[in-house]
Write a protein that holds these residues in place. Sequence first.
Motif: not given
Length: 305
Positions: A66-85
């Motif tokens: 993943l590019t830095p931009k894509e990695m940031d997007h993945f981490k944002d998605s992972l963070r949001k999912a963690t907060l939801y759980l």
Amino acid sequence: MRKFSVLLTVSLLLLTSCSYNGAESKETTIVDSNDRNESAKEMILEDQLTVDEYGIEFIIKNYLNLTPKEMDHFKDSLRKATLYLGEHFNPLIGDEKKFYITLNKGNKVSYVNGNSIHYYRYLEGRAPIIHELSHALFGYTPGSGYFTQEGIAIFIQNEYKEYLFPNEKTPIHQLMNYFVKNERYIPLEILMNEELAERFTDVYGNEALSWVSYVEAGSFTTYLIDKYGKEKYFLIYNQANLAAKIEQVYKKPLNELEQEWLAFINENELKERNQWILNQPYYKELNRTLLEMDFANKLKELSNR
């Protein structure tokens, strides 16, 4: 998909979902052609994310380049999912605070092994982010509690609008209605029997039966949570001797709750606008196999201990 006693790096779910690209997912990966052409030195081989609210740390291996931009997007998605759980299912979150994630190439099925989460097909928007994350954060006992582990993961992905296998965007009760109407139904006492469960969920054995079993687990879980609340379901999560535990918590034997659920399912006809799933290449073939199967004899064969 959590890991059974035998590793299922199977090609189920998303062999499927691979044939359907129309479903919108909570995870829509940003893939920019210019970013894809960045020099290799700009790729992040390993990254990490800490969700301070819960003291959870993720170590991410970027085998997908993943590019830095894509990695940031993945981490944002992972963070949001963690907060939801954490917000909606906090009582289930275990004591483990450090998790290892791999982002992989190839068309295998994403899976969890203890505190390791292995995602595939992320750039296609087909990686079940919150589904697998729930397995890891909640924890599970290998060889026990399959039904509730998968059931609640499917409930969560539908609530979170992560539209993937086994029902995509089709309401899960309506798909369950279709199975019941076509006499493609596995009694719950079989699916909750840990000695038998893997025979019905092992996609290498029979993908069509696996499809049914995942829908059943998701539908029954959704029914119990919607009617009786999450708190009671939390008490039966990942429990051995599940039928007995259900009777203890719900004050009703399993067969009584099963009949309640089936009566509810009978009222949820598969509407025409939701039948598109049966016409998608993967599900169409799965459905053909299911309808042509000698279902009653297959159940007897697999239930023979």
